[in-house]
Design an enzyme around this catalytic site. Structure first.
Site, PDB file in Angstrom:
ATOM      1  N   VAL A 160     -13.095 -11.817  -8.910  1.00  0.00           N
ATOM      2  CA  VAL A 160     -14.454 -11.689  -9.457  1.00  0.00           C
ATOM      3  C   VAL A 160     -15.120 -10.374  -9.049  1.00  0.00           C
ATOM      4  CG1 VAL A 160     -16.750 -12.749  -9.529  1.00  0.00           C
ATOM      5  CG2 VAL A 160     -14.719 -14.193  -9.597  1.00  0.00           C
ATOM      6  N   GLU A 179     -25.366 -17.644 -12.917  1.00  0.00           N
ATOM      7  CA  GLU A 179     -24.781 -18.070 -14.203  1.00  0.00           C
ATOM      8  C   GLU A 179     -23.266 -18.265 -14.103  1.00  0.00           C
ATOM      9  OE1 GLU A 179     -24.890 -19.608 -17.305  1.00  0.00           O
ATOM     10  OE2 GLU A 179     -26.554 -18.281 -17.763  1.00  0.00           O
ATOM     11  N   VAL A 221     -21.254 -21.777 -12.914  1.00  0.00           N
ATOM     12  CA  VAL A 221     -21.089 -23.052 -13.623  1.00  0.00           C
ATOM     13  C   VAL A 221     -19.945 -23.009 -14.644  1.00  0.00           C
ATOM     14  CG1 VAL A 221     -22.180 -24.797 -15.073  1.00  0.00           C
ATOM     15  CG2 VAL A 221     -23.435 -23.798 -13.191  1.00  0.00           C
ATOM     16  N   GLY A 225      -0.819 -18.962 -13.425  1.00  0.00           N
ATOM     17  CA  GLY A 225      -1.914 -18.435 -12.596  1.00  0.00           C
ATOM     18  C   GLY A 225      -3.234 -19.157 -12.832  1.00  0.00           C
ATOM     19  N   ASP A 240     -14.172 -29.069  -8.157  1.00  0.00           N
ATOM     20  CA  ASP A 240     -14.756 -27.895  -8.831  1.00  0.00           C
ATOM     21  C   ASP A 240     -15.810 -28.344  -9.855  1.00  0.00           C
ATOM     22  OD1 ASP A 240     -14.495 -24.939  -9.519  1.00  0.00           O
ATOM     23  OD2 ASP A 240     -13.985 -25.837 -11.458  1.00  0.00           O
ATOM     24  N   LYS A 276     -20.095 -27.947  -9.863  1.00  0.00           N
ATOM     25  CA  LYS A 276     -20.798 -27.338 -10.999  1.00  0.00           C
ATOM     26  C   LYS A 276     -21.872 -28.276 -11.571  1.00  0.00           C
ATOM     27  CE  LYS A 276     -16.877 -24.436 -12.225  1.00  0.00           C
ATOM     28  NZ  LYS A 276     -15.677 -24.326 -13.068  1.00  0.00           N
ATOM     29  N   GLY A 282     -11.831 -16.456 -14.918  1.00  0.00           N
ATOM     30  CA  GLY A 282     -11.179 -15.181 -15.208  1.00  0.00           C
ATOM     31  C   GLY A 282     -12.090 -14.014 -14.859  1.00  0.00           C
TER      32      GLY A 282
HETATM   33  N1  LIG Z   1     -11.817 -16.577 -10.183  1.00  0.00           N
HETATM   34  C1  LIG Z   1     -12.630 -17.034 -11.112  1.00  0.00           C
HETATM   35  O1  LIG Z   1     -12.291 -17.042 -12.304  1.00  0.00           O
HETATM   36  C2  LIG Z   1     -13.995 -17.553 -10.737  1.00  0.00           C
HETATM   37  C3  LIG Z   1     -14.874 -17.979 -11.758  1.00  0.00           C
HETATM   38  C4  LIG Z   1     -16.175 -18.410 -11.416  1.00  0.00           C
HETATM   39  C5  LIG Z   1     -16.546 -18.427 -10.079  1.00  0.00           C
HETATM   40  N2  LIG Z   1     -15.649 -18.034  -9.102  1.00  0.00           N
HETATM   41  C6  LIG Z   1     -16.105 -18.053  -7.703  1.00  0.00           C
HETATM   42  O2  LIG Z   1     -16.172 -16.708  -7.249  1.00  0.00           O
HETATM   43  C7  LIG Z   1     -15.861 -16.633  -5.867  1.00  0.00           C
HETATM   44  C8  LIG Z   1     -14.734 -15.630  -5.670  1.00  0.00           C
HETATM   45  O3  LIG Z   1     -13.570 -16.054  -6.361  1.00  0.00           O
HETATM   46  P1  LIG Z   1     -12.312 -15.077  -6.549  1.00  0.00           P
HETATM   47  O4  LIG Z   1     -11.411 -15.768  -7.510  1.00  0.00           O
HETATM   48  O5  LIG Z   1     -12.750 -13.706  -6.836  1.00  0.00           O
HETATM   49  O6  LIG Z   1     -11.651 -15.145  -5.081  1.00  0.00           O
HETATM   50  P2  LIG Z   1     -10.552 -14.176  -4.479  1.00  0.00           P
HETATM   51  O7  LIG Z   1      -9.802 -13.474  -5.554  1.00  0.00           O
HETATM   52  O8  LIG Z   1      -9.781 -14.982  -3.493  1.00  0.00           O
HETATM   53  O9  LIG Z   1     -11.409 -13.066  -3.698  1.00  0.00           O
HETATM   54  C9  LIG Z   1     -12.193 -13.376  -2.585  1.00  0.00           C
HETATM   55  C10 LIG Z   1     -12.743 -12.066  -2.021  1.00  0.00           C
HETATM   56  O10 LIG Z   1     -13.660 -12.390  -0.986  1.00  0.00           O
HETATM   57  C11 LIG Z   1     -13.380 -11.589   0.162  1.00  0.00           C
HETATM   58  N3  LIG Z   1     -13.767 -12.353   1.338  1.00  0.00           N
HETATM   59  C12 LIG Z   1     -13.371 -13.589   1.719  1.00  0.00           C
HETATM   60  N4  LIG Z   1     -14.001 -13.950   2.849  1.00  0.00           N
HETATM   61  C13 LIG Z   1     -14.800 -12.927   3.187  1.00  0.00           C
HETATM   62  C14 LIG Z   1     -15.697 -12.682   4.247  1.00  0.00           C
HETATM   63  N5  LIG Z   1     -15.877 -13.577   5.218  1.00  0.00           N
HETATM   64  N6  LIG Z   1     -16.377 -11.515   4.261  1.00  0.00           N
HETATM   65  C15 LIG Z   1     -16.193 -10.600   3.304  1.00  0.00           C
HETATM   66  N7  LIG Z   1     -15.363 -10.761   2.270  1.00  0.00           N
HETATM   67  C16 LIG Z   1     -14.670 -11.908   2.224  1.00  0.00           C
HETATM   68  C17 LIG Z   1     -11.893 -11.344   0.099  1.00  0.00           C
HETATM   69  O11 LIG Z   1     -11.626 -10.206   0.879  1.00  0.00           O
HETATM   70  P3  LIG Z   1     -10.152  -9.545   0.976  1.00  0.00           P
HETATM   71  O12 LIG Z   1      -9.945  -8.873  -0.343  1.00  0.00           O
HETATM   72  O13 LIG Z   1     -10.283  -8.601   2.098  1.00  0.00           O
HETATM   73  O14 LIG Z   1      -9.233 -10.703   1.224  1.00  0.00           O
HETATM   74  C18 LIG Z   1     -11.687 -11.146  -1.407  1.00  0.00           C
HETATM   75  O15 LIG Z   1     -11.948  -9.822  -1.750  1.00  0.00           O
HETATM   76  C19 LIG Z   1     -15.520 -18.061  -5.423  1.00  0.00           C
HETATM   77  O16 LIG Z   1     -16.653 -18.639  -4.828  1.00  0.00           O
HETATM   78  C20 LIG Z   1     -15.164 -18.762  -6.735  1.00  0.00           C
HETATM   79  O17 LIG Z   1     -15.431 -20.140  -6.695  1.00  0.00           O
HETATM   80  C21 LIG Z   1     -14.402 -17.606  -9.411  1.00  0.00           C
END
Ligand SMILES: NC(=O)c1ccc[n+]([C@@H]2O[C@H](COP(=O)([O-])OP(=O)(O)OC[C@H]3O[C@@H](n4cnc5c(N)ncnc54)[C@H](OP(=O)(O)O)[C@@H]3O)[C@@H](O)[C@H]2O)c1
Length: 401
Positions: A15, A129, A132, A187, A201, A205, A302
């Site tokens: 994200v 936004e 959810v 993935g 999840d 939401k 995504g």
């Molecule tokens: N993926 C989706 O499609 C999606 C959609 C809607 C909402 N979300 C929400 O968005 C959030 C992020 O998801 P993501 O998929 O992007 O996760 P991700 O790919 O696992 O990335 C998490 C990021 O957070 C960093 N991080 C973790 N703990 C940290 C800390 N204590 N201090 C600073 N940085 C930290 C990680 O750092 P490093 O890079 O150094 O490991 C990484 O860059 C989650 O809450 C998820 O529920 C995700």
């Protein structure tokens, strides 16, 4: 000279990186709409050893204080996982007077109302936004599109992974385990799929929606949260023979002026707006007392869809950063009877008066949920709420024979 909006990112995973790249990709359009330049000043990550592909002038750090001490910071985008340290970080940025945009659903389900009050107190915006259903603009629809309505009910396919798995079981005849493996290969599902397939999840939401729409949540222990592990290929085939599909649906409605939430698998007919929602898509249906039923469908996860929602939040904050908290007016609601699809052999439904269907071992039944569930407590039969189909209630009524 054009004013500059100084922003920082917390998290640079799927994200965070998506937001960084989207701001770059849409810069011209974004700056024209904002009438301000957008400058990404800093990025907070966890692992300082990884090389990040970002502009040399952007500060990349593992120390949150370096962000808090920036001389100018207007907006923070947060996209890390879990409640802490996100909660502490966001509270500190809000107290410092920064607007905050987050995608973190677990954080919002747990502390959303508290953070909103804090943001209001400090006269800054809090937007979420993306938390959810990624790019589906459900929160802005509720806040801006149907604000004068009483919201009677919201239901949603809120977990794309579960929808993908159910769809594969139905279309390709895969078992739950095979469909989960396919989702992991593509993935869509994590190595540990608990959050998705056990309903967590979707649960987070729908709680965020409950907070936003009614200003409160049901007690978590009172919520029926079921995932999709119990849905068998046999049940899916039985339902299909009756023209029904099993969908994983989170529902929020009012009963006796209190919000009630269910997260469960539901049998829907072709007339239901979610019948044709396939793949990893999400969908939301909102019933407003004036607007009627509105359905929104689209990608629920995504990098680009999630970033899209977060960048839109930036525009929304800029338009009206200190917008008052929105709650729909609460209308009196009563406990209602529901229709169900019941799948089980004759011995499992003995003692219940049910409406037979054209399929052996599949029945329709109508009654109050708690009563139906109590009567089936010791039975192995599967029970799915039935939606999009009108039953003849005089013949489908639940009764003990
Ligand atoms: N993926 C989706 O499609 C999606 C959609 C809607 C909402 N979300 C929400 O968005 C959030 C992020 O998801 P993501 O998929 O992007 O996760 P991700 O790919 O696992 O990335 C998490 C990021 O957070 C960093 N991080 C973790 N703990 C940290 C800390 N204590 N201090 C600073 N940085 C930290 C990680 O750092 P490093 O890079 O150094 O490991 C990484 O860059 C989650 O809450 C998820 O529920 C995700």
């Amino acid at each position: 000279m054009m004013e500059t909006l100084h922003v920082a990112l917390i998290g640079f995973g799927t994200v965070g990186k998506g937001v960084y790249e989207s701001i770059g990709k849409q810069r011209e359009q974004l700056e024209a709409l904002l009438r301000k330049k957008v400058s990404i000043e800093a990025i907070l990550i966890q692992n300082g050893e990884i090389k990040r592909e970002v502009d040399d002038r952007v500060l990349v750090t593992t120390d949150v204080d370096e962000l808090l001490n920036l001389p100018k910071l207007d907006v923070v985008f947060e996209a890390i996982i879990g409640v802490e340290p996100a909660h502490t970080y966001l509270s500190r940025f809000i107290e410092k007077g920064c607007h905050v945009i987050t995608a973190n659903k677990e954080l919002l389900a747990t502390s959303g109302n508290e953070l909103r009050k804090l943001a209001e107190k400090h006269n800054v915006g809090l937007r979420y936004e993306a938390a959810v259903a990624a790019s589906i603009p459900i929160l802005s629809t509720l806040r801006e599109g149907i604000r004068s309505n009483q919201i009677k009910e919201i239901s949603g396919i809120l977990n794309g992974t579960s929808n993908f798995i159910l769809n594969e079981c139905q279309v390709s005849g895969l078992s739950f385990e095979e469909a989960l493996r396919l989702a992991q290969e593509k993935g869509y599902a994590e190595a540990d799929p608990t959050n998705d397939v056990d309903g967590w999840d979707a649960f987070y939401k729908i709680l965020i929606l409950s907070d936003l729409v009614y200003g409160k949540q049901p007690e978590w222990e009172s919520i029926s949260r079921k995932g999709i592990r119990e849905v068998t290929s046999f049940d899916i085939k039985k339902a299909e023979a009756l023209g029904l599909r099993i969908k994983h649906i989170a529902n929020l409605r009012l009963q006796k002026e209190e919000p009630v939430i269910t997260v469960e698998s539901v049998a829907v007919s072709e007339a239901h707006p979610f019948f044709n929602v396939t793949g990893v898509n999400n969908a939301l249906s909102v019933a407003g007392n004036l607007a009627g039923n509105i359905t929104l469908t689209g990608p629920g996860a995504g990098a680009d869809p999630t970033a899209s929602a977060m960048v839109e939040d930036l525009l929304s904050i800029d338009r009206n950063s200190t917008e008052p908290v929105y709650y729909s007016q609460i209308e009196k609601g009563n406990a209602v009877e529901e229709d169900f699809l019941l799948i089980g052999d004759d011995s499992e439904v003995r003692g219940l008066e049910v409406l037979p269907t054209s399929e052996k071992g599949a029945y329709y039944v109508t009654g109050k949920r708690s009563e139906v569930e109590a009567l089936l407590e010791h039975s192995k039969a599967s029970l799915y709420p039935l939606q999009g189909l009108t039953l003849n209630h005089s013949t489908s009524r639940l009764a003990v024979v």
